[in-house]
Design an enzyme around this catalytic site. Structure first.
Site, PDB file in Angstrom:
ATOM      1  CG  ASN A  29      -2.044   1.011   1.071  1.00 54.88           C
ATOM      2  OD1 ASN A  29      -2.372   1.452  -0.037  1.00 54.88           O
ATOM      3  ND2 ASN A  29      -2.593   1.421   2.193  1.00 54.88           N
ATOM      4  CG  HIS A  34       6.238   2.899   1.531  1.00 54.41           C
ATOM      5  ND1 HIS A  34       4.898   3.195   1.548  1.00 54.41           N
ATOM      6  CD2 HIS A  34       6.468   2.184   2.654  1.00 54.41           C
ATOM      7  CE1 HIS A  34       4.346   2.684   2.616  1.00 54.41           C
ATOM      8  NE2 HIS A  34       5.267   2.058   3.323  1.00 54.41           N
ATOM      9  CD  GLN A  65       4.235  -5.310  11.729  1.00 55.60           C
ATOM     10  OE1 GLN A  65       5.117  -6.023  11.250  1.00 55.60           O
ATOM     11  NE2 GLN A  65       4.238  -4.002  11.561  1.00 55.60           N
ATOM     12  CG  ASP A 155       6.581   3.552  11.517  1.00 54.59           C
ATOM     13  OD1 ASP A 155       5.554   3.622  12.201  1.00 54.59           O
ATOM     14  OD2 ASP A 155       6.553   3.459  10.276  1.00 54.59           O
ATOM     15  CG  LEU A 189       3.457  11.501   2.507  1.00 50.84           C
ATOM     16  CD1 LEU A 189       4.071  11.161   1.152  1.00 50.84           C
ATOM     17  CD2 LEU A 189       2.074  12.128   2.318  1.00 50.84           C
ATOM     18  NE  ARG A 192      -2.401   1.139  10.629  1.00 55.70           N
ATOM     19  CZ  ARG A 192      -1.267   0.485  10.906  1.00 55.70           C
ATOM     20  NH1 ARG A 192      -0.141   1.145  11.017  1.00 55.70           N
ATOM     21  NH2 ARG A 192      -1.277  -0.830  11.064  1.00 55.70           N
TER      22      ARG A 192
HETATM   23  O1  PAF Z   1       7.111  -0.397   8.985  1.00 51.40           O
HETATM   24  C1  PAF Z   1       6.540  -1.370   8.442  1.00 51.40           C
HETATM   25  O2  PAF Z   1       5.925  -1.265   7.375  1.00 51.40           O
HETATM   26  C2  PAF Z   1       6.576  -2.723   9.126  1.00 51.40           C
HETATM   27  O3  PAF Z   1       6.536  -2.588  10.507  1.00 51.40           O
HETATM   28  C3  PAF Z   1       7.762  -3.602   8.687  1.00 51.40           C
HETATM   29  C4  PAF Z   1       9.089  -2.974   9.080  1.00 51.40           C
HETATM   30  C5  PAF Z   1       7.714  -3.809   7.188  1.00 51.40           C
HETATM   31  C6  PAF Z   1       7.684  -4.985   9.367  1.00 51.40           C
HETATM   32  O4  PAF Z   1       6.511  -5.650   9.024  1.00 51.40           O
END
Ligand code: PAF
Length: 297
Positions: A29, A34, A65, A155, A189, A192
């Site tokens: 997504n 990214h 997770q 993050d 960005l 979600r």
């Molecule tokens: O940040 C993310 O998208 C996820 O936590 C990751 C690092 C791909 C692990 O699933």
């Protein structure tokens, strides 16, 4: 660009590559944030000269997770679109395993971050989150065997947890942080953001504005004296003011907090007043969507 779904095929493709890859793990997504990580990985990969590393991105929505009431089921799976974007950003290989490939049996062996980190900030509000992240990232690292990997600074705590895991487990992987990309109004960005209604999207900018306000109040507190009018008496008061302002606008804040960059613990008053590098971190729910953001000071 190759799209590969199995561990065996990925290992075969990487065995034929001239150098170990640079890796960007994602849950798909994808958005511009990214793609900036992929471009950063491309630059790192090309530094090898003739022994040019491939850039590998993974797309895997990692059940481990997500909490029981979180958005695992509704997390958008958009592989075809993601693959196009990745190719345009300079990715060489997309690894997109399904659940049976990555977790063919229940994942009983897991990797836990230290308790203090696992229960701090995001860990407090998302129990088990960092165990899920560490477990899948360690597994992906074992599969991809990258020489470097890039994670977004949005993050912030996740990046810190991954750096700690790599250091303490002596993994031979350089970890790089990628800057947060923002929309024109300042909203960080995030995949979600796609959950927000039009009204919520307009309101969402308040989270980054809250961080800016905390920064302003913190700088005023640093510069001024506690007794000067208009200057907050303490960092705790600044944090409470910011949380309350969000609450008044119908947000449900989990935290708005000033922390030390080095370990995400609260600074002492002397540290906050001095040269200690700080980061303001925030997480809050707007309607059904939980957003996080941070600002380094
Ligand atoms: O940040 C993310 O998208 C996820 O936590 C990751 C690092 C791909 C692990 O699933």
């Amino acid at each position: 660009m190759k799209i590969i779904h199995t561990i065996d095929q990925l290992r075969a493709a990487l065995a034929a590559a001239p150098a170990a890859p640079v890796f960007v793990p994602t849950m798909g997504n994808l958005h511009e944030g990214h793609l900036a990580l992929i471009r950063q990985a491309r630059v790192l990969a090309d530094q090898g000269g003739a022994d040019r590393s491939p850039v590998v991105a993974s797309i895997f929505v990692n059940r481990l997770q997500f909490g029981p009431n979180e958005d695992f089921d509704r997390y958008p799976r958009t592989l075809a679109r993601d693959a196009q974007l990745l190719e345009g950003a300079g990715c060489d290989i997309v690894f997109a395993p399904d659940e049976a490939e990555l977790y063919p049996e229940p994942q009983g062996y897991t990797l836990h971050p230290p308790e203090a980190m696992a229960t701090l900030l995001e860990g407090e509000f998302r129990p088990g989150f960092f165990t899920g992240v560490c477990t899948v990232v360690a597994k992906l690292f074992n599969i991809v065997q990258p020489r470097a990997a890039v994670f977004g600074k949005k993050d912030y705590q996740q990046l810190m947890v991954i750096k700690g895991m790599v250091r303490q487990m002596a993994l031979p992987i350089e970890i790089h942080g990628g800057e947060t990309l923002r929309a024109d109004d300042g909203l960080a960005l995030s995949s979600r953001n796609g959950y927000l209604t039009a009204d919520e999207r307009a309101e969402a900018v308040q989270l980054s504005q809250a961080l800016q306000q905390v920064r302003g109040a913190l700088l005023a507190w640093r510069a001024g004296s506690a007794s000067a009018s208009g200057v907050a008496p303490s960092i705790a008061a600044i944090e409470t003011m910011a949380s309350e302002a969000l609450r008044q606008r119908a947000w449900l804040p989990d935290y708005v907090s000033v922390r030390r960059q080095r370990d995400l613990l609260p600074p002492t008053a002397e540290q906050a007043a001095g040269a200690e590098p700080l980061v303001i971190v925030a997480a809050a729910k707007l309607g059904k969507t939980r957003l996080i953001d941070n600002l380094e000071v």
